[in-house]
Design a protein around this motif. Structure first.
Motif, short mmCIF file in Angstrom:
data_model
loop_
_atom_site.label_atom_id
_atom_site.label_comp_id
_atom_site.label_asym_id
_atom_site.label_seq_id
_atom_site.Cartn_x
_atom_site.Cartn_y
_atom_site.Cartn_z
N GLU A 1 17.15 1.76 120.34
CA GLU A 1 18.55 1.90 120.74
C GLU A 1 19.44 1.80 119.50
OE1 GLU A 1 20.15 2.94 123.30
OE2 GLU A 1 18.40 3.14 124.59
N SER A 2 20.14 2.89 119.21
CA SER A 2 20.89 2.98 117.97
C SER A 2 21.97 1.91 117.86
CB SER A 2 21.52 4.37 117.84
OG SER A 2 22.36 4.67 118.94
N GLY A 3 22.64 1.58 118.97
CA GLY A 3 23.66 0.54 118.91
C GLY A 3 23.09 -0.81 118.53
N ALA A 4 21.94 -1.15 119.10
CA ALA A 4 21.29 -2.42 118.77
C ALA A 4 20.86 -2.45 117.31
CB ALA A 4 20.09 -2.64 119.69
N ILE A 5 20.36 -1.32 116.81
CA ILE A 5 19.93 -1.25 115.42
C ILE A 5 21.12 -1.40 114.48
CG2 ILE A 5 18.80 0.17 113.67
CD1 ILE A 5 17.21 1.49 115.98
N LEU A 6 22.24 -0.74 114.80
CA LEU A 6 23.44 -0.88 113.97
C LEU A 6 23.89 -2.34 113.91
CD1 LEU A 6 25.61 2.19 115.04
CD2 LEU A 6 24.50 1.84 112.83
N LEU A 7 23.92 -3.01 115.04
CA LEU A 7 24.31 -4.42 115.07
C LEU A 7 23.34 -5.26 114.25
CD1 LEU A 7 25.41 -5.09 118.75
CD2 LEU A 7 26.77 -5.50 116.69
N TYR A 8 22.06 -5.02 114.41
CA TYR A 8 21.06 -5.80 113.68
C TYR A 8 21.23 -5.65 112.18
CZ TYR A 8 16.60 -6.96 111.53
OH TYR A 8 15.64 -7.48 110.69
N LEU A 9 21.37 -4.43 111.70
CA LEU A 9 21.47 -4.20 110.27
C LEU A 9 22.78 -4.75 109.71
CD1 LEU A 9 20.02 -0.57 110.11
CD2 LEU A 9 18.89 -2.70 109.41
N ALA A 10 23.87 -4.65 110.48
CA ALA A 10 25.13 -5.23 110.02
C ALA A 10 25.04 -6.75 109.92
CB ALA A 10 26.26 -4.83 110.98
N GLU A 11 24.41 -7.37 110.91
CA GLU A 11 24.28 -8.82 110.89
C GLU A 11 23.26 -9.28 109.83
OE1 GLU A 11 23.54 -9.92 114.96
OE2 GLU A 11 25.71 -10.01 115.38
N LYS A 12 22.25 -8.49 109.59
CA LYS A 12 21.24 -8.82 108.57
C LYS A 12 21.88 -8.90 107.19
CE LYS A 12 17.02 -6.83 106.47
NZ LYS A 12 15.99 -7.85 106.75
N THR A 13 22.83 -8.01 106.94
CA THR A 13 23.43 -7.92 105.61
C THR A 13 24.80 -8.58 105.51
OG1 THR A 13 24.41 -5.78 106.18
CG2 THR A 13 22.24 -5.76 105.13
N GLY A 14 25.42 -8.88 106.65
CA GLY A 14 26.76 -9.43 106.63
C GLY A 14 27.81 -8.41 106.22
N ARG A 15 27.54 -7.15 106.50
CA ARG A 15 28.47 -6.08 106.12
C ARG A 15 28.72 -5.14 107.30
NH1 ARG A 15 25.92 -3.16 101.19
NH2 ARG A 15 27.80 -1.89 101.47
N LEU A 16 29.82 -4.40 107.21
CA LEU A 16 30.20 -3.38 108.20
C LEU A 16 30.47 -3.96 109.59
CD1 LEU A 16 27.71 -0.51 107.24
CD2 LEU A 16 30.10 -0.77 106.54
N LEU A 17 30.70 -5.27 109.64
CA LEU A 17 31.05 -5.96 110.87
C LEU A 17 31.94 -7.13 110.48
CD1 LEU A 17 30.42 -5.90 113.95
CD2 LEU A 17 28.59 -7.53 113.51
#
Length: 232
Positions: A89-105
């Motif tokens: 699920e692309s939305g879940a992946i976007l959230l995961y990667l943003a939270e992993k890096t602390g960026r774009l969120l």
């Protein structure tokens, strides 16, 4: 962890760099969200082309990663607790990667949830409605004599573009001056209306005040331009 042998996808799509995030995708509006965000974040990843035209998402190997049989999906060998994690699920992946890096969120809690609501706006409204419009104005739906389905999805697509246009009146990005995963989630879907679907005039795109400039700004970002071509 660099041993991906527990994931059947690694057999069909071997990892040459098992220490990197493994992206299983195809250059659709949902697929390019993830390649674009990976490029924007500068994360090391390896892209695998999952050919949806050859029904590769319905093979047992891919279904083991996403039982819903849709791209994109990822395997991150360095997930929470340094353990591998597989996500679809692309939305879940976007959230995961943003939270992993602390960026774009946004870090601020209220703005974070505001960003997430616009991400959901794309995943539950824009993607499904724009996709259905494409089916009825470009693909097999063209042969359906009853034009009520086309009119339904056309009207809803124009309404959603209006919602987006109103939001963008307040700033250059969805969250004002802050570029986020909400923007990345939407570029590919608006772009496909003008490209593959050939619906620019149908949706009165050029009558919008803010969306065209926002789309142009987004597509001009080097990370987005690279992401649109991945996987090749």
């Amino acid at each position: 962890m660099t041993d991906l042998s527990a994931f059947p996808t690694a057999v069909k799509w071997p990892a040459h760099h098992p220490d990197r995030i493994q992206l299983y995708s195809f250059p659709t509006p949902n697929g390019v969200k993830i390649s674009a965000v990976l490029e924007e974040l500068g994360l090391r990843y390896e892209a695998h082309r999952v050919d949806i035209m050859a029904n590769e998402t319905w093979t047992p190997d891919f279904l083991s990663l996403n039982p819903n049989g849709k791209i994109p999906a990822i395997v991150d060998p360095d997930g929470p607790g340094r353990q591998p994690i597989a996500l679809f699920e692309s939305g879940a992946i976007l959230l995961y990667l943003a939270e992993k890096t602390g960026r774009l969120l946004p870090a601020d809690s209220a703005r974070r949830y505001e960003t997430i609501q616009w991400l959901f706006f794309q995943t539950v409204a824009v993607g499904p409605m724009f996709g259905q419009l494409g089916f009825f104005c470009k693909f097999a739906g063209k042969a359906i004599e009853d034009k009520r389905p086309l009119d339904r999805f056309l009207g809803e697509t124009k309404r959603l573009l209006g919602v987006l246009d109103t939001r963008l009146a307040a700033g250059k990005w969805i969250m004002g001056d802050e570029y986020t995963i909400a923007d990345i989630s939407l570029f590919g879907w608006v772009r496909i209306l003008l490209g593959m679907y050939g619906a620019r005039e149908l949706v009165d795109f050029d009558s919008l005040e803010h969306v065209p400039a926002w789309l142009e700004r987004g597509l001009a970002r080097p990370a987005v331009a690279r992401g649109l071509e991945i996987p090749a």
